[in-house]
Design an enzyme around this catalytic site. Structure first.
Site, PDB file in Angstrom:
ATOM      1  N   GLN A 149     -30.130 -20.183  -8.729  1.00 37.68           N
ATOM      2  CA  GLN A 149     -31.285 -19.419  -9.195  1.00 37.68           C
ATOM      3  C   GLN A 149     -30.917 -18.646 -10.458  1.00 37.68           C
ATOM      4  O   GLN A 149     -29.981 -17.843 -10.463  1.00 37.68           O
ATOM      5  CB  GLN A 149     -31.802 -18.448  -8.140  1.00 37.68           C
ATOM      6  CG  GLN A 149     -33.153 -17.853  -8.548  1.00 37.68           C
ATOM      7  CD  GLN A 149     -33.644 -16.773  -7.619  1.00 37.68           C
ATOM      8  OE1 GLN A 149     -33.001 -15.750  -7.475  1.00 37.68           O
ATOM      9  NE2 GLN A 149     -34.798 -17.004  -6.991  1.00 37.68           N
ATOM     10  N   TYR A 169     -39.171  -9.269 -12.017  1.00 38.65           N
ATOM     11  CA  TYR A 169     -38.133  -9.460 -13.023  1.00 38.65           C
ATOM     12  C   TYR A 169     -38.779  -9.971 -14.314  1.00 38.65           C
ATOM     13  O   TYR A 169     -40.008 -10.018 -14.436  1.00 38.65           O
ATOM     14  CB  TYR A 169     -37.034 -10.362 -12.470  1.00 38.65           C
ATOM     15  CG  TYR A 169     -36.317  -9.741 -11.292  1.00 38.65           C
ATOM     16  CD1 TYR A 169     -35.675  -8.501 -11.431  1.00 38.65           C
ATOM     17  CD2 TYR A 169     -36.316 -10.334 -10.037  1.00 38.65           C
ATOM     18  CE1 TYR A 169     -35.031  -7.896 -10.347  1.00 38.65           C
ATOM     19  CE2 TYR A 169     -35.686  -9.729  -8.948  1.00 38.65           C
ATOM     20  CZ  TYR A 169     -35.047  -8.518  -9.108  1.00 38.65           C
ATOM     21  OH  TYR A 169     -34.428  -7.915  -8.038  1.00 38.65           O
TER      22      TYR A 169
END
Length: 327
Positions: A111, A193
């Protein structure tokens, strides 16, 4: 005499030309288990270690493992003792993890993570700031590189040049992921994010080609995906992405998410990606600013596998697969 029907979630599925032996996926979970160092800026505390080899290998019986969030750059980092994918030592550490998972019969994606406004300038000696699409400070509490609670900082709004440079950070990190042996990558577009802040109207107040309309707000994600495909470290069908339209984590939630995120699914569908990873459950917080985005909402728009996450049980997960809401 009745027989128990076989679980669909234990049936195989092919993603990116690889057969997953079942449909149970280990979701990415930030664990901060890299080896601590006295100096928080010592890069040694960003390297995967033996504990992480053991942890991921223990879970190799699942269909796919998605790694914990992994910082793609100095400016994208901001979590003490969380792993990076920036250096030769990072690659070597991750290679030990991936090799062990493969030896145990598992598959693993990395990720890719940029923390954006949730970081702190103490992690970024090269710039001494943090960045986001717009100069909007997160509500809540931040942490510096000594793990001390601090007032969140106001991010610097990214210039177009910053955006282009960040796209290349994703490219470089993906090359290193390939070098480490990962089977593919997942782009972290969730939980407030950096990319999520571009996607959501509450955090993106730009007036240029990266803000305003839903078409403009998805542009940054599109440019990342297009750059990764063009670079060729992985084909499109080994690149996934994760979204969280319903969540509050990172001080998120926007009134138009029920429109924006199905549009994101439709837009990204044209690239032939590995999967769309949807945090559709409400157990991680629900902002209540619009109706929830469901698995069916994105499944109708995304022509590819959909992974669902947050608060699922064996029964609800099985039901979602059988209903066609998820794969």
């Amino acid at each position: 005499m009745s027989s128990t029907p076989e679980l669909q979630m234990m049936s195989p599925i092919t993603i990116g030309g690889q057969e997953l032996k079942n449909r149970v996926v280990l979701a990415p979970m930030t664990r901060a288990r890299c080896t601590p160092t006295e100096d928080p800026l010592d890069p040694a505390n960003t390297n995967p270690n033996d504990l992480m080899v053991e942890y991921y290998t223990q879970r190799a019986s699942g269909g796919l493992i998605i790694s914990e969030a992994t910082a793609i750059s100095e400016l994208g980092s901001g979590w003490l003792n969380a792993p990076h994918i920036r250096t030769a030592d990072n690659v070597a550490g991750w290679k030990e993890v991936v090799d062990s998972v493969h030896a145990a019969g598992g598959l693993m994606y990395l990720q890719l993570w940029h923390m954006g406004r949730q970081s702190h300038s103490s992690y970024h000696p090269s710039t001494n700031d943090i960045v986001a699409p717009s100069a909007i400070k997160i509500n809540g509490q931040g942490k510096n590189n000594k793990n001390e609670a601090v007032e969140p900082e106001t991010p610097r709004a990214m210039s177009v040049e910053d955006i282009k440079d960040t796209v290349q950070d994703y490219v470089r990190a993906t090359r290193l992921a390939k070098e480490a042996g990962f089977d593919g990558v997942e782009i972290h577009c969730a939980n407030g994010y950096l990319i999520d802040c571009f996607l959501q109207s509450s955090t993106n107040k730009r007036t240029d080609e990266y803000g305003g309309s839903i078409e403009n707000r998805v542009r940054f994600l599109q440019e990342i995906v297009e750059a990764l495909i063009e670079d060729g470290s992985y084909p499109a069908d080994r690149i996934g992405f994760r979204i969280s339209p319903n969540g509050t984590y990172g001080d998120m939630g926007s009134e138009d998410n029920h429109v924006m995120f199905p549009f994101v699914a439709k837009t990204m569908s044209k690239y032939g990606l590995a999967y769309l990873h949807l945090m559709d459950g409400l157990g991680f917080g629900y902002h209540e600013k619009c109706k929830p985005v469901t698995a069916f909402d994105v499944k109708k728009e995304f022509n590819g596998p959909v992974i669902c996450n947050v608060g699922l049980t064996k029964e609800t997960g099985e039901g979602m697969i059988r209903s066609g809401a998820a794969d």
